[in-house]
Write a protein that holds these residues in place. Structure first.
Motif, short mmCIF file in Angstrom:
data_model
loop_
_atom_site.label_atom_id
_atom_site.label_comp_id
_atom_site.label_asym_id
_atom_site.label_seq_id
_atom_site.Cartn_x
_atom_site.Cartn_y
_atom_site.Cartn_z
N LEU A 1 4.40 -41.76 -18.42
CA LEU A 1 3.76 -40.60 -19.05
C LEU A 1 2.32 -40.91 -19.42
CD1 LEU A 1 3.48 -37.91 -20.55
CD2 LEU A 1 4.62 -38.98 -22.51
N THR A 2 1.40 -40.16 -18.83
CA THR A 2 0.02 -40.13 -19.31
C THR A 2 -0.20 -38.73 -19.86
OG1 THR A 2 -0.74 -41.71 -17.63
CG2 THR A 2 -2.40 -40.34 -18.69
N MET B 1 -4.47 -47.87 -5.52
CA MET B 1 -3.63 -47.18 -4.54
C MET B 1 -2.28 -46.85 -5.16
SD MET B 1 -2.53 -48.19 -0.65
CE MET B 1 -1.32 -49.42 -1.12
N ARG C 1 -2.60 -43.91 -7.34
CA ARG C 1 -2.75 -42.68 -6.56
C ARG C 1 -1.40 -42.21 -6.06
NH1 ARG C 1 -3.78 -43.54 -0.95
NH2 ARG C 1 -1.77 -42.53 -0.67
N SER D 1 0.86 -40.99 -8.88
CA SER D 1 0.45 -39.67 -9.36
C SER D 1 0.85 -38.59 -8.37
CB SER D 1 -1.07 -39.60 -9.57
OG SER D 1 -1.47 -40.54 -10.51
N GLU D 2 0.66 -38.86 -7.09
CA GLU D 2 1.03 -37.87 -6.08
C GLU D 2 2.54 -37.61 -6.12
OE1 GLU D 2 -2.47 -38.75 -2.74
OE2 GLU D 2 -0.42 -39.42 -2.38
N LEU E 1 4.58 -38.09 -8.71
CA LEU E 1 4.93 -37.40 -9.96
C LEU E 1 4.55 -35.93 -9.88
CD1 LEU E 1 3.86 -40.05 -12.62
CD2 LEU E 1 6.18 -39.39 -11.96
N LEU E 2 3.39 -35.67 -9.28
CA LEU E 2 2.94 -34.29 -9.12
C LEU E 2 3.93 -33.51 -8.27
CD1 LEU E 2 0.77 -32.13 -9.54
CD2 LEU E 2 -0.41 -33.02 -7.53
N ALA E 3 4.35 -34.10 -7.15
CA ALA E 3 5.30 -33.43 -6.26
C ALA E 3 6.62 -33.19 -6.97
CB ALA E 3 5.51 -34.27 -5.00
N GLN F 1 7.15 -32.98 -10.15
CA GLN F 1 7.04 -31.99 -11.21
C GLN F 1 6.91 -30.57 -10.66
OE1 GLN F 1 5.16 -32.54 -15.42
NE2 GLN F 1 3.77 -31.44 -14.06
N PRO G 1 5.34 -30.88 -1.78
CA PRO G 1 6.23 -32.00 -2.09
C PRO G 1 6.88 -32.60 -0.84
CG PRO G 1 6.59 -30.23 -3.65
CD PRO G 1 5.61 -29.71 -2.65
N ILE H 1 4.99 -35.43 0.59
CA ILE H 1 5.11 -36.66 -0.17
C ILE H 1 6.46 -37.32 0.08
CG2 ILE H 1 5.11 -37.68 -2.49
CD1 ILE H 1 2.40 -36.55 -1.64
N GLU I 1 -10.12 -43.07 -2.17
CA GLU I 1 -8.86 -43.43 -2.83
C GLU I 1 -8.97 -43.10 -4.31
OE1 GLU I 1 -6.20 -45.95 -1.24
OE2 GLU I 1 -5.15 -44.67 -2.66
N CYS J 1 -8.93 -39.38 -4.93
CA CYS J 1 -7.58 -38.84 -4.80
C CYS J 1 -6.74 -39.18 -6.02
CB CYS J 1 -6.90 -39.39 -3.54
SG CYS J 1 -7.60 -38.72 -2.03
N ARG J 2 -6.90 -40.39 -6.53
CA ARG J 2 -6.14 -40.79 -7.72
C ARG J 2 -6.52 -39.90 -8.89
NH1 ARG J 2 -8.65 -44.90 -10.91
NH2 ARG J 2 -8.78 -43.25 -12.46
N SER K 1 -5.29 -36.34 -8.43
CA SER K 1 -3.85 -36.22 -8.66
C SER K 1 -3.52 -36.29 -10.13
CB SER K 1 -3.09 -37.34 -7.93
OG SER K 1 -3.30 -37.27 -6.55
N LEU L 1 -1.81 -33.32 -12.12
CA LEU L 1 -0.56 -33.58 -12.82
C LEU L 1 -0.66 -33.14 -14.27
CD1 LEU L 1 2.28 -34.85 -12.82
CD2 LEU L 1 1.22 -37.05 -13.35
N GLN M 1 -0.76 -29.39 -14.49
CA GLN M 1 0.52 -28.76 -14.24
C GLN M 1 1.51 -28.99 -15.37
OE1 GLN M 1 2.60 -28.08 -10.10
NE2 GLN M 1 3.44 -29.85 -11.21
#
Lengths: 193, 193
Positions: free
Chosen positions: A78-79, A121, A124, A127-128, A130-132, A134, B81, B84, B120, B123-124, B127, B131, B134
């Motif tokens: 969790l951030t 990396m 990244r 996060s990707e 977690l985003l997906a 969520q 998603p 990913i 990179e 993108c991080r 994301s 996140l 969202q």
DNA sequence: TAAAATTGTTCACTTAAGTTAAGAAATGGG
DNA sequence: CCCATTTCTTAACTTAAGTGAACAATTTTA
């Protein structure tokens, strides 16, 4: 305890002993007592959490009522949004069980990321993911009724229903505690015949 | 059109002419007609979208009914998603208006990311921001009634209410079209006196 | 261990969303 | 321009969640 963290990281990148050492030297591990409030509404923070053991929750205080919006258990990261936006937090974070966490600051992450591009990396990708994840949770929430959401939770995170007080689960499901009680009774009735 | 993309990127990192060239050589820009289906349920895909102009939506087909879960407009980025998780898509993506998008594949992103570490990082950060954003949207959804959600949308994305059919808005708000109609009438009644 | 606080259930009543159906309004394509 | 389709609204009725209150069960703590 450290192994849990390294096992988790190894799913994304492989670490040299040097890199492991650099991580350990940051002194990230914390044991936290049940009930501890990690973040309060209005506070600024730059801390991120990773749950090694236990459970923490995020909640808003709206009209003198707690509205629980998320639970983080083993292997969850969790951030808080306020760390990203650098604004005062809109919600509280507290510890539901005696827990073991890693607590890192954005400074520490920035330093590690610039020192080891591998970490950048990993962050990244994480996060990707977690985003997906969520996005899917959000979609499921939007397209389901409270009863369906409860049944779904029963499938996907049965442990939560055991370890979390029901009035917190209720607001997590977007309803009142009384409605959850009733809804559970309804389901129980159906399953009887 | 390219300027819109470069302006967006410049919020995160600064690009050399070389890097801009590398991006342009990927031939990312596409114009897409209203009604075009970009992704279908069950399909595999590795495409990400960035909306330069227009509007796309994601929706599920549940019991022969479309359930719209998100709208992406100017400056919005979407990596489904299924890209990913590398699994068949659970939803559809279609174009609500004649639009201009960039469409990139995960391969292209991987290549650019390894060639330019700057990307990179971008993108991080992106994301992480998405996140966080969202998370806040989800929290707002959980802690509000349909009426509050509608009023909120009126504040935060007034354009959507103009450019999107109401039955799509309704499922985005988690309710039926008839309920949205009624709810709007209710609000209008209140504001009369 | 007894009192206090928290948590969970039940109930009666209110409010709002779901459902079904009908029809009006707007849009689109031939 | 007209017909077909899509979109939106309204209404009557059903279902489920919100509300307020009382009480039981459980946990905390003094």
């Amino acid at each position: 305890m450290q192994d849990i963290l390294f096992d988790f990281i190894s799913k994304y990148i492989s670490l040299t002993e040097d890199e492991k050492g650099a991580l350990l030297s940051l002194d990230l591990f914390r044991t936290v007592k049940k009930g501890t409030v990690l973040l309060k509404e209005g506070q600024k923070s730059n801390e991120s959490y990773f749950v090694l053991k236990g459970c923490i929750r995020t909640y808003y205080m709206i009209d003198c009522e707690e509205k629980t919006t998320a639970f983080y258990t083993e292997m969850d990261a969790l951030t808080p949004p306020c760390v990203i936006s650098k604004t005062p937090s809109l919600y509280y974070i507290s510890c539901i069980e005696d827990s073991i966490l890693t607590i890192s600051t954005s400074d520490m992450e920035a330093e590690i990321n610039s020192k080891f591009p591998k970490f950048e990396m990993m962050c990244r990708i994480l996060s990707e993911e977690l985003l997906a994840k969520q996005q899917m949770d959000f979609d499921e929430f939007k397209t389901s009724s409270p009863e369906q959401r409860y049944l779904n939770l029963l499938q996907s995170r049965p442990d939560l229903i055991q370890r979390v007080p029901q009035h917190q689960l209720a607001s997590y499901l977007g309803i009142k505690p009384q409605s959850l009680s009733r809804l559970r009774a309804r389901i129980f009735e159906k399953n009887k015949d």
